[in-house]
Design a protein around this motif. Structure first.
Motif, PDB file in Angstrom:
ATOM      1  N   CYS A   1       0.879  -1.386   0.154  1.00  0.00           N
ATOM      2  CA  CYS A   1       0.013   0.101  -0.045  1.00  0.00           C
ATOM      3  C   CYS A   1       0.935   1.214   0.117  1.00  0.00           C
ATOM      4  CB  CYS A   1      -0.877   0.028   1.191  1.00  0.00           C
ATOM      5  SG  CYS A   1      -2.106  -1.282   1.244  1.00  0.00           S
TER       6      CYS A   1
ATOM      7  N   THR B   1      -1.662   5.423  -6.233  1.00  0.00           N
ATOM      8  CA  THR B   1      -2.681   4.752  -5.207  1.00  0.00           C
ATOM      9  C   THR B   1      -3.409   3.189  -5.903  1.00  0.00           C
ATOM     10  OG1 THR B   1      -4.264   6.149  -6.084  1.00  0.00           O
ATOM     11  CG2 THR B   1      -3.372   6.555  -3.766  1.00  0.00           C
TER      12      THR B   1
ATOM     13  N   VAL C   1      -5.634   0.243  -3.753  1.00  0.00           N
ATOM     14  CA  VAL C   1      -6.769  -0.027  -4.160  1.00  0.00           C
ATOM     15  C   VAL C   1      -6.845  -1.585  -4.135  1.00  0.00           C
ATOM     16  CG1 VAL C   1      -8.363  -0.118  -5.929  1.00  0.00           C
ATOM     17  CG2 VAL C   1      -7.261   2.290  -4.921  1.00  0.00           C
TER      18      VAL C   1
ATOM     19  N   ILE D   1     -12.050   2.984  -9.573  1.00  0.00           N
ATOM     20  CA  ILE D   1     -11.366   4.127  -8.767  1.00  0.00           C
ATOM     21  C   ILE D   1     -10.181   4.817  -9.424  1.00  0.00           C
ATOM     22  CG2 ILE D   1     -10.221   4.481  -6.136  1.00  0.00           C
ATOM     23  CD1 ILE D   1     -11.875   1.656  -5.510  1.00  0.00           C
TER      24      ILE D   1
ATOM     25  N   VAL E   1      -6.813   6.405  -9.789  1.00  0.00           N
ATOM     26  CA  VAL E   1      -5.275   6.655  -9.408  1.00  0.00           C
ATOM     27  C   VAL E   1      -4.806   7.849  -9.231  1.00  0.00           C
ATOM     28  CG1 VAL E   1      -2.909   5.873  -9.751  1.00  0.00           C
ATOM     29  CG2 VAL E   1      -5.156   4.219 -10.300  1.00  0.00           C
ATOM     30  N   THR E   2      -4.385   8.156  -7.865  1.00  0.00           N
ATOM     31  CA  THR E   2      -3.545   9.286  -7.745  1.00  0.00           C
ATOM     32  C   THR E   2      -2.006   9.296  -7.580  1.00  0.00           C
ATOM     33  OG1 THR E   2      -5.362   9.943  -6.201  1.00  0.00           O
ATOM     34  CG2 THR E   2      -3.469  11.565  -5.908  1.00  0.00           C
TER      35      THR E   2
ATOM     36  N   THR F   1      -3.978  10.272   1.590  1.00  0.00           N
ATOM     37  CA  THR F   1      -4.275   9.940   0.153  1.00  0.00           C
ATOM     38  C   THR F   1      -4.376   8.151   0.062  1.00  0.00           C
ATOM     39  OG1 THR F   1      -3.596  11.859  -0.619  1.00  0.00           O
ATOM     40  CG2 THR F   1      -4.408  10.295  -2.312  1.00  0.00           C
TER      41      THR F   1
ATOM     42  N   GLU G   1      -7.234   6.944   1.911  1.00  0.00           N
ATOM     43  CA  GLU G   1      -8.556   7.089   1.530  1.00  0.00           C
ATOM     44  C   GLU G   1      -8.795   6.097   0.373  1.00  0.00           C
ATOM     45  OE1 GLU G   1      -8.898  11.277  -0.289  1.00  0.00           O
ATOM     46  OE2 GLU G   1      -8.532  11.896   1.863  1.00  0.00           O
ATOM     47  N   ALA G   2      -7.758   5.734  -0.492  1.00  0.00           N
ATOM     48  CA  ALA G   2      -7.991   5.079  -1.587  1.00  0.00           C
ATOM     49  C   ALA G   2      -7.960   3.322  -1.068  1.00  0.00           C
ATOM     50  CB  ALA G   2      -6.363   4.753  -2.308  1.00  0.00           C
ATOM     51  N   ASP G   3      -7.466   3.200   0.247  1.00  0.00           N
ATOM     52  CA  ASP G   3      -7.806   1.889   0.767  1.00  0.00           C
ATOM     53  C   ASP G   3      -9.250   1.785   1.232  1.00  0.00           C
ATOM     54  OD1 ASP G   3      -6.757  -0.417   2.489  1.00  0.00           O
ATOM     55  OD2 ASP G   3      -7.991   0.653   4.034  1.00  0.00           O
TER      56      ASP G   3
END
Ligand code: NDP
Ligand code: MG
Length: 384
Positions: A129, A320, A324, A357, A359-360, A367, A370-372
Protein backbone atom coordinates in the motif's frame (compact mmCIF):
# COMPACT_ATOMS: atom_id res chain seq x y z
CA UNK A 1 25.81 -13.51 18.13
CA UNK A 2 22.59 -11.62 18.79
CA UNK A 3 21.88 -8.29 17.10
CA UNK A 4 18.39 -8.26 18.54
CA UNK A 5 17.90 -8.49 22.28
CA UNK A 6 14.31 -7.45 22.91
CA UNK A 7 11.38 -7.73 20.52
CA UNK A 8 7.85 -6.46 20.19
CA UNK A 9 5.58 -8.71 18.08
CA UNK A 10 2.58 -7.24 16.31
CA UNK A 11 0.34 -10.24 15.61
CA UNK A 12 1.90 -12.67 18.11
CA UNK A 13 -0.95 -15.20 17.94
CA UNK A 14 -0.72 -15.77 14.18
CA UNK A 15 1.38 -18.19 12.18
CA UNK A 16 4.42 -15.86 11.93
CA UNK A 17 3.86 -14.50 15.45
CA UNK A 18 3.93 -17.97 17.03
CA UNK A 19 7.00 -19.01 15.06
CA UNK A 20 8.68 -15.76 16.13
CA UNK A 21 8.05 -16.70 19.76
CA UNK A 22 9.63 -20.12 19.12
CA UNK A 23 12.70 -18.37 17.71
CA UNK A 24 12.69 -15.91 20.63
CA UNK A 25 12.70 -18.81 23.06
CA UNK A 26 15.51 -20.57 21.23
CA UNK A 27 17.56 -17.36 21.05
CA UNK A 28 16.65 -16.29 24.59
CA UNK A 29 15.31 -12.94 23.45
CA UNK A 30 13.19 -10.78 25.74
CA UNK A 31 9.65 -10.04 24.59
CA UNK A 32 8.52 -6.52 25.50
CA UNK A 33 5.11 -6.48 23.81
CA UNK A 34 2.67 -8.83 22.11
CA UNK A 35 -0.51 -7.99 20.21
CA UNK A 36 -3.49 -9.84 18.76
CA UNK A 37 -6.94 -9.01 17.50
CA UNK A 38 -9.27 -11.25 19.51
CA UNK A 39 -7.44 -14.50 20.41
CA UNK A 40 -7.64 -13.96 24.18
CA UNK A 41 -6.69 -17.43 25.39
CA UNK A 42 -3.63 -17.69 23.20
CA UNK A 43 -2.52 -14.18 24.18
CA UNK A 44 -2.98 -14.97 27.87
CA UNK A 45 -0.85 -18.10 27.55
CA UNK A 46 1.85 -16.16 25.66
CA UNK A 47 1.82 -13.36 28.27
CA UNK A 48 2.20 -15.84 31.12
CA UNK A 49 5.11 -17.54 29.39
CA UNK A 50 7.02 -14.56 27.98
CA UNK A 51 6.07 -11.92 30.58
CA UNK A 52 5.88 -8.90 28.23
CA UNK A 53 5.41 -5.45 29.74
CA UNK A 54 2.49 -4.84 27.34
CA UNK A 55 -0.22 -6.94 25.68
CA UNK A 56 -2.60 -5.34 23.18
CA UNK A 57 -5.90 -6.68 21.86
CA UNK A 58 -7.27 -4.55 19.03
CA UNK A 59 -10.76 -5.84 19.80
CA UNK A 60 -11.90 -3.79 22.82
CA UNK A 61 -14.09 -6.50 24.37
CA UNK A 62 -11.21 -8.98 24.08
CA UNK A 63 -8.90 -6.43 25.75
CA UNK A 64 -11.27 -6.14 28.74
CA UNK A 65 -11.36 -9.92 29.05
CA UNK A 66 -7.56 -10.17 28.82
CA UNK A 67 -7.09 -7.44 31.45
CA UNK A 68 -9.11 -9.49 33.93
CA UNK A 69 -7.23 -12.69 33.08
CA UNK A 70 -3.81 -11.01 33.47
CA UNK A 71 -4.68 -8.99 36.59
CA UNK A 72 -2.29 -11.12 38.70
CA UNK A 73 0.66 -10.50 36.33
CA UNK A 74 2.88 -7.52 35.62
CA UNK A 75 1.62 -7.23 32.02
CA UNK A 76 -0.27 -4.06 31.18
CA UNK A 77 -3.21 -4.59 28.79
CA UNK A 78 -4.40 -2.03 26.23
CA UNK A 79 -7.26 -2.24 23.72
CA UNK A 80 -8.00 -0.77 20.29
CA UNK A 81 -6.23 -0.25 17.02
CA UNK A 82 -4.26 2.81 18.18
CA UNK A 83 -2.67 0.71 20.94
CA UNK A 84 -0.75 -1.20 18.24
CA UNK A 85 1.37 1.92 17.94
CA UNK A 86 2.17 1.75 21.69
CA UNK A 87 3.40 -1.81 21.18
CA UNK A 88 5.37 -0.75 18.09
CA UNK A 89 7.16 2.06 19.92
CA UNK A 90 7.68 0.46 23.34
CA UNK A 91 11.11 1.76 24.46
CA UNK A 92 12.44 -1.62 25.69
CA UNK A 93 12.23 -3.26 22.23
CA UNK A 94 15.05 -2.85 19.72
CA UNK A 95 13.21 -4.87 17.05
CA UNK A 96 9.56 -4.88 16.01
CA UNK A 97 8.25 -7.96 14.20
CA UNK A 98 5.32 -6.87 12.04
CA UNK A 99 3.25 -10.06 11.77
CA UNK A 100 -0.29 -8.69 11.68
CA UNK A 101 -2.27 -9.48 8.58
CA UNK A 102 -3.42 -6.63 6.37
CA UNK A 103 -3.07 -2.92 5.97
CA UNK A 104 -3.66 -2.36 9.73
CA UNK A 105 0.10 -2.85 10.01
CA UNK A 106 0.90 0.40 8.22
CA UNK A 107 0.57 3.00 11.00
CA UNK A 108 2.35 0.95 13.68
CA UNK A 109 5.15 0.16 11.21
CA UNK A 110 5.62 3.86 10.48
CA UNK A 111 5.54 4.58 14.23
CA UNK A 112 8.26 1.97 14.88
CA UNK A 113 10.36 3.38 12.04
CA UNK A 114 10.02 6.83 13.62
CA UNK A 115 11.61 5.37 16.77
CA UNK A 116 14.45 3.84 14.69
CA UNK A 117 13.53 0.27 15.63
CA UNK A 118 14.73 -2.58 13.46
CA UNK A 119 11.70 -3.79 11.54
CA UNK A 120 11.46 -7.54 10.92
CA UNK A 121 8.82 -7.14 8.25
CA UNK A 122 6.39 -9.98 7.52
CA UNK A 123 3.32 -7.77 6.99
CA UNK A 124 3.64 -7.36 3.21
CA UNK A 125 0.37 -5.44 2.79
CA UNK A 126 2.09 -2.44 4.40
CA UNK A 127 4.75 -2.28 1.69
CA UNK A 128 2.19 -2.95 -1.03
CA UNK A 129 0.00 0.00 0.00
CA UNK A 130 2.59 2.51 1.04
CA UNK A 131 6.00 1.04 0.23
CA UNK A 132 7.53 4.26 -1.01
CA UNK A 133 6.46 6.19 2.10
CA UNK A 134 7.67 3.38 4.36
CA UNK A 135 11.06 3.07 2.65
CA UNK A 136 11.52 6.86 2.58
CA UNK A 137 10.67 7.04 6.29
CA UNK A 138 13.20 4.28 7.02
CA UNK A 139 15.88 6.07 4.99
CA UNK A 140 15.14 9.29 6.87
CA UNK A 141 15.23 7.75 10.35
CA UNK A 142 17.94 5.17 9.70
CA UNK A 143 15.66 2.30 10.75
CA UNK A 144 16.61 -1.04 9.20
CA UNK A 145 13.90 -2.98 7.39
CA UNK A 146 14.74 -6.67 7.26
CA UNK A 147 12.27 -8.75 5.24
CA UNK A 148 10.81 -11.90 6.81
CA UNK A 149 8.80 -13.02 3.79
CA UNK A 150 10.83 -16.03 2.60
CA UNK A 151 11.37 -14.79 -0.98
CA UNK A 152 12.44 -11.32 0.13
CA UNK A 153 14.66 -12.71 2.85
CA UNK A 154 16.28 -14.90 0.18
CA UNK A 155 16.88 -11.85 -2.00
CA UNK A 156 18.14 -9.87 0.99
CA UNK A 157 20.64 -12.66 1.67
CA UNK A 158 21.69 -12.74 -2.02
CA UNK A 159 22.36 -8.98 -2.16
CA UNK A 160 24.68 -8.94 0.86
CA UNK A 161 27.94 -7.52 -0.43
CA UNK A 162 26.23 -5.75 -3.35
CA UNK A 163 26.87 -2.06 -2.70
CA UNK A 164 25.47 -0.85 -6.02
CA UNK A 165 21.90 -1.87 -6.88
CA UNK A 166 22.77 -0.97 -10.49
CA UNK A 167 24.67 -4.26 -10.65
CA UNK A 168 21.41 -6.20 -10.33
CA UNK A 169 19.86 -7.29 -13.60
CA UNK A 170 16.71 -8.80 -12.13
CA UNK A 171 15.16 -10.46 -9.12
CA UNK A 172 13.44 -13.80 -9.63
CA UNK A 173 10.75 -14.62 -7.09
CA UNK A 174 9.88 -18.28 -6.80
CA UNK A 175 6.24 -19.27 -6.43
CA UNK A 176 4.91 -22.62 -5.26
CA UNK A 177 1.96 -22.33 -7.65
CA UNK A 178 -0.48 -23.02 -4.82
CA UNK A 179 -3.01 -25.83 -4.51
CA UNK A 180 -4.62 -25.19 -7.94
CA UNK A 181 -1.44 -25.31 -9.99
CA UNK A 182 -2.04 -26.81 -13.44
CA UNK A 183 -5.76 -26.01 -13.49
CA UNK A 184 -7.24 -23.76 -16.17
CA UNK A 185 -9.34 -20.69 -15.27
CA UNK A 186 -12.51 -22.71 -15.97
CA UNK A 187 -11.32 -25.54 -13.72
CA UNK A 188 -10.29 -23.45 -10.72
CA UNK A 189 -13.60 -21.49 -10.63
CA UNK A 190 -15.40 -24.16 -8.65
CA UNK A 191 -12.71 -24.40 -5.96
CA UNK A 192 -13.98 -23.77 -2.44
CA UNK A 193 -12.60 -22.26 0.74
CA UNK A 194 -11.62 -25.74 1.98
CA UNK A 195 -9.77 -26.49 -1.29
CA UNK A 196 -7.97 -23.13 -1.17
CA UNK A 197 -6.81 -23.66 2.42
CA UNK A 198 -4.78 -26.76 1.47
CA UNK A 199 -1.37 -25.27 0.67
CA UNK A 200 1.13 -27.86 -0.62
CA UNK A 201 4.25 -26.65 1.24
CA UNK A 202 3.57 -24.01 3.89
CA UNK A 203 1.24 -23.81 6.91
CA UNK A 204 0.17 -20.17 7.15
CA UNK A 205 -2.71 -17.93 8.21
CA UNK A 206 -5.96 -18.17 6.17
CA UNK A 207 -5.64 -14.86 4.28
CA UNK A 208 -2.19 -15.51 2.84
CA UNK A 209 -3.15 -19.13 2.09
CA UNK A 210 -6.04 -17.93 -0.09
CA UNK A 211 -3.70 -15.35 -1.65
CA UNK A 212 -1.38 -18.23 -2.55
CA UNK A 213 -4.25 -20.08 -4.24
CA UNK A 214 -5.18 -17.03 -6.38
CA UNK A 215 -1.48 -16.10 -6.93
CA UNK A 216 -2.34 -12.66 -5.51
CA UNK A 217 0.30 -13.45 -2.89
CA UNK A 218 2.94 -13.54 -5.62
CA UNK A 219 1.56 -10.33 -7.09
CA UNK A 220 1.79 -8.63 -3.68
CA UNK A 221 5.33 -10.00 -3.37
CA UNK A 222 6.34 -8.53 -6.73
CA UNK A 223 5.25 -5.11 -5.41
CA UNK A 224 6.95 -5.79 -2.05
CA UNK A 225 10.23 -6.59 -3.87
CA UNK A 226 9.96 -3.47 -6.05
CA UNK A 227 9.56 -1.31 -2.95
CA UNK A 228 12.26 -3.00 -0.83
CA UNK A 229 14.87 -2.88 -3.58
CA UNK A 230 13.56 0.20 -5.43
CA UNK A 231 13.45 -1.63 -8.76
CA UNK A 232 10.91 -1.29 -11.60
CA UNK A 233 8.48 -4.06 -12.52
CA UNK A 234 10.62 -5.02 -15.54
CA UNK A 235 13.35 -6.18 -13.13
CA UNK A 236 11.16 -8.44 -11.00
CA UNK A 237 10.21 -11.82 -12.49
CA UNK A 238 8.23 -14.76 -11.15
CA UNK A 239 8.88 -18.47 -11.78
CA UNK A 240 6.84 -21.36 -10.47
CA UNK A 241 8.95 -23.70 -8.36
CA UNK A 242 6.73 -26.35 -6.84
CA UNK A 243 9.20 -27.65 -4.26
CA UNK A 244 9.66 -24.33 -2.33
CA UNK A 245 13.36 -25.10 -1.78
CA UNK A 246 14.90 -22.31 -3.87
CA UNK A 247 13.40 -19.33 -2.04
CA UNK A 248 14.32 -16.74 -4.72
CA UNK A 249 17.22 -15.60 -6.89
CA UNK A 250 19.15 -12.51 -7.89
CA UNK A 251 20.66 -12.26 -11.37
CA UNK A 252 23.54 -9.81 -11.76
CA UNK A 253 24.63 -8.10 -14.99
CA UNK A 254 27.86 -10.12 -15.03
CA UNK A 255 25.76 -13.28 -15.47
CA UNK A 256 26.07 -14.57 -11.88
CA UNK A 257 22.80 -15.84 -10.42
CA UNK A 258 22.70 -16.15 -6.63
CA UNK A 259 19.97 -18.12 -4.91
CA UNK A 260 19.13 -19.02 -1.33
CA UNK A 261 17.98 -22.58 -0.70
CA UNK A 262 16.62 -24.32 2.35
CA UNK A 263 13.80 -26.49 3.62
CA UNK A 264 10.55 -24.52 3.75
CA UNK A 265 10.61 -23.23 7.34
CA UNK A 266 9.73 -19.61 8.18
CA UNK A 267 11.83 -19.76 11.33
CA UNK A 268 14.94 -19.35 9.14
CA UNK A 269 14.01 -15.91 7.72
CA UNK A 270 12.59 -14.88 11.11
CA UNK A 271 15.85 -15.82 12.82
CA UNK A 272 17.95 -14.10 10.15
CA UNK A 273 15.98 -10.88 10.70
CA UNK A 274 17.07 -11.09 14.36
CA UNK A 275 20.72 -12.03 13.85
CA UNK A 276 21.54 -10.06 10.67
CA UNK A 277 24.31 -9.30 9.73
CA UNK A 278 25.35 -12.45 11.59
CA UNK A 279 23.87 -15.94 11.41
CA UNK A 280 22.62 -18.00 14.31
CA UNK A 281 22.19 -21.74 14.78
CA UNK A 282 18.89 -23.37 13.93
CA UNK A 283 17.21 -26.58 15.05
CA UNK A 284 15.31 -26.71 11.72
CA UNK A 285 15.45 -29.66 9.32
CA UNK A 286 18.64 -29.32 7.22
CA UNK A 287 18.38 -29.43 3.42
CA UNK A 288 19.62 -32.71 1.97
CA UNK A 289 20.32 -32.19 -1.73
CA UNK A 290 20.64 -35.93 -2.32
CA UNK A 291 17.17 -36.79 -1.09
CA UNK A 292 15.20 -33.64 -1.89
CA UNK A 293 12.89 -33.83 -4.92
CA UNK A 294 14.20 -32.61 -8.30
CA UNK A 295 14.01 -28.82 -8.54
CA UNK A 296 11.71 -27.68 -11.35
CA UNK A 297 10.84 -24.25 -12.75
CA UNK A 298 7.96 -23.08 -14.94
CA UNK A 299 6.16 -19.95 -16.09
CA UNK A 300 3.18 -18.84 -13.98
CA UNK A 301 -0.19 -19.00 -15.76
CA UNK A 302 -1.57 -15.45 -15.70
CA UNK A 303 -4.71 -16.49 -17.61
CA UNK A 304 -5.72 -19.10 -15.06
CA UNK A 305 -4.69 -16.85 -12.14
CA UNK A 306 -5.55 -13.26 -13.14
CA UNK A 307 -4.68 -11.84 -9.70
CA UNK A 308 -0.96 -11.99 -10.57
CA UNK A 309 -1.59 -9.96 -13.71
CA UNK A 310 -3.82 -7.49 -11.83
CA UNK A 311 -1.09 -6.92 -9.25
CA UNK A 312 1.55 -6.41 -11.93
CA UNK A 313 -0.71 -3.90 -13.70
CA UNK A 314 -1.21 -1.98 -10.43
CA UNK A 315 2.55 -2.08 -9.82
CA UNK A 316 3.14 -0.59 -13.25
CA UNK A 317 0.58 2.16 -12.71
CA UNK A 318 1.92 3.07 -9.23
CA UNK A 319 0.42 5.84 -7.10
CA UNK A 320 -2.63 4.64 -5.20
CA UNK A 321 -3.26 1.70 -7.58
CA UNK A 322 -1.58 -0.85 -5.29
CA UNK A 323 -3.49 0.40 -2.20
CA UNK A 324 -6.80 -0.06 -4.06
CA UNK A 325 -5.74 -3.50 -5.30
CA UNK A 326 -4.75 -4.58 -1.81
CA UNK A 327 -7.86 -3.21 -0.10
CA UNK A 328 -10.22 -4.83 -2.60
CA UNK A 329 -8.33 -8.10 -2.25
CA UNK A 330 -8.43 -8.03 1.57
CA UNK A 331 -12.21 -7.56 1.54
CA UNK A 332 -12.80 -10.09 -1.25
CA UNK A 333 -10.70 -12.71 0.56
CA UNK A 334 -12.69 -12.07 3.77
CA UNK A 335 -15.91 -12.73 1.84
CA UNK A 336 -14.44 -15.86 0.25
CA UNK A 337 -13.30 -17.15 3.67
CA UNK A 338 -16.88 -16.68 4.90
CA UNK A 339 -18.14 -18.74 1.93
CA UNK A 340 -20.08 -15.73 0.67
CA UNK A 341 -18.43 -15.45 -2.76
CA UNK A 342 -16.77 -17.86 -5.20
CA UNK A 343 -13.11 -18.20 -6.16
CA UNK A 344 -13.46 -16.17 -9.38
CA UNK A 345 -15.23 -13.36 -7.55
CA UNK A 346 -11.90 -12.47 -5.92
CA UNK A 347 -10.17 -11.34 -9.15
CA UNK A 348 -13.45 -9.94 -10.51
CA UNK A 349 -13.97 -7.69 -7.46
CA UNK A 350 -10.34 -6.58 -7.48
CA UNK A 351 -10.56 -5.79 -11.20
CA UNK A 352 -13.79 -3.84 -10.66
CA UNK A 353 -12.20 -1.76 -7.88
CA UNK A 354 -9.23 -1.00 -10.08
CA UNK A 355 -11.46 0.00 -13.00
CA UNK A 356 -13.74 2.26 -10.98
CA UNK A 357 -11.36 4.00 -8.57
CA UNK A 358 -9.16 6.71 -10.11
CA UNK A 359 -5.44 6.56 -9.34
CA UNK A 360 -3.61 9.44 -7.65
CA UNK A 361 0.12 9.75 -8.35
CA UNK A 362 2.71 10.35 -5.57
CA UNK A 363 0.12 10.00 -2.80
CA UNK A 364 0.42 11.20 0.80
CA UNK A 365 -0.41 8.86 3.67
CA UNK A 366 -3.90 10.38 3.88
CA UNK A 367 -4.50 9.81 0.16
CA UNK A 368 -3.36 6.20 0.50
CA UNK A 369 -5.74 5.67 3.42
CA UNK A 370 -8.57 7.18 1.33
CA UNK A 371 -7.76 4.86 -1.59
CA UNK A 372 -7.78 1.95 0.85
CA UNK A 373 -11.24 2.95 2.13
CA UNK A 374 -12.53 3.38 -1.44
CA UNK A 375 -11.27 -0.09 -2.44
CA UNK A 376 -13.00 -1.73 0.52
CA UNK A 377 -16.27 0.17 0.03
CA UNK A 378 -16.44 -0.72 -3.62
CA UNK A 379 -16.15 -4.44 -2.87
CA UNK A 380 -18.98 -4.24 -0.34
CA UNK A 381 -21.16 -2.20 -2.70
CA UNK A 382 -20.63 -4.75 -5.50
CA UNK A 383 -21.30 -7.64 -3.13
CA UNK A 384 -24.54 -6.31 -1.60
P1 NDP B 1 -2.37 -15.05 10.74
O1 NDP B 1 -3.76 -14.87 10.26
O2 NDP B 1 -1.93 -16.41 11.15
O3 NDP B 1 -2.12 -14.08 11.99
C1 NDP B 1 -2.48 -12.74 11.96
C2 NDP B 1 -2.14 -12.04 13.25
O4 NDP B 1 -2.64 -10.69 13.17
C3 NDP B 1 -2.85 -12.65 14.48
O5 NDP B 1 -2.08 -12.38 15.61
C4 NDP B 1 -4.16 -11.88 14.53
O6 NDP B 1 -4.77 -11.86 15.82
C5 NDP B 1 -3.68 -10.49 14.13
N1 NDP B 1 -4.73 -9.71 13.50
C6 NDP B 1 -5.65 -10.13 12.60
N2 NDP B 1 -6.47 -9.12 12.24
C7 NDP B 1 -6.07 -8.04 12.94
C8 NDP B 1 -6.54 -6.71 13.04
N3 NDP B 1 -7.57 -6.27 12.32
N4 NDP B 1 -5.89 -5.86 13.86
C9 NDP B 1 -4.83 -6.28 14.57
N5 NDP B 1 -4.34 -7.53 14.55
C10 NDP B 1 -4.95 -8.41 13.73
O7 NDP B 1 -1.42 -14.44 9.63
P2 NDP B 1 0.06 -14.91 9.21
O8 NDP B 1 0.92 -15.04 10.40
O9 NDP B 1 -0.02 -16.02 8.25
O10 NDP B 1 0.53 -13.64 8.35
C11 NDP B 1 0.90 -12.42 8.95
C12 NDP B 1 1.57 -11.52 7.91
O11 NDP B 1 2.77 -12.13 7.49
C13 NDP B 1 0.72 -11.33 6.64
O12 NDP B 1 0.92 -10.04 6.14
C14 NDP B 1 1.30 -12.35 5.67
O13 NDP B 1 1.14 -11.98 4.33
C15 NDP B 1 2.76 -12.34 6.09
N6 NDP B 1 3.49 -13.57 5.78
C16 NDP B 1 3.10 -14.75 6.37
C17 NDP B 1 3.78 -15.93 6.10
C18 NDP B 1 3.42 -17.21 6.79
O14 NDP B 1 4.15 -18.20 6.65
N7 NDP B 1 2.35 -17.27 7.56
C19 NDP B 1 4.88 -15.95 5.13
C20 NDP B 1 5.21 -14.67 4.60
C21 NDP B 1 4.53 -13.53 4.92
P3 NDP B 1 -5.92 -12.94 16.21
O15 NDP B 1 -5.20 -14.25 16.43
O16 NDP B 1 -6.52 -12.41 17.46
O17 NDP B 1 -6.87 -12.98 15.06
MG1 MG C 1 6.38 -15.33 0.58
Amino acid sequence: MKTTNTISILGSTGSIGRQTLEVAEEMELRVAAITANSSVERTEAQARKFKPALAVMTDEAAAKDLAVRLADTGTKVLGGLAALEEAATIPEADTVVTAVVGMVGLKPTLAAIGEKKRIALANKETLVCAGELVMDAADASGAEIIPVDSEHSAIFQCVQGCADRGEIKRLVLTCSGGPFYGMSYEENGSMTRADALKHPNWKMGPKITVDCATLMNKGLEVIEAMRLYRLPLEQVDVVVHRQSIVHSLVEYHDGAVLAQLGTPDMRLPIRYAMTYPKRGVSMAEPLDLLTCPPLTFALPDREAFPCLRLAEEAAKEGGTACAVLNAANEEAVKLFLEDRIGFHDIPCLVAKARECIPVTAAPSLETILEADRAGRELVWKEFE
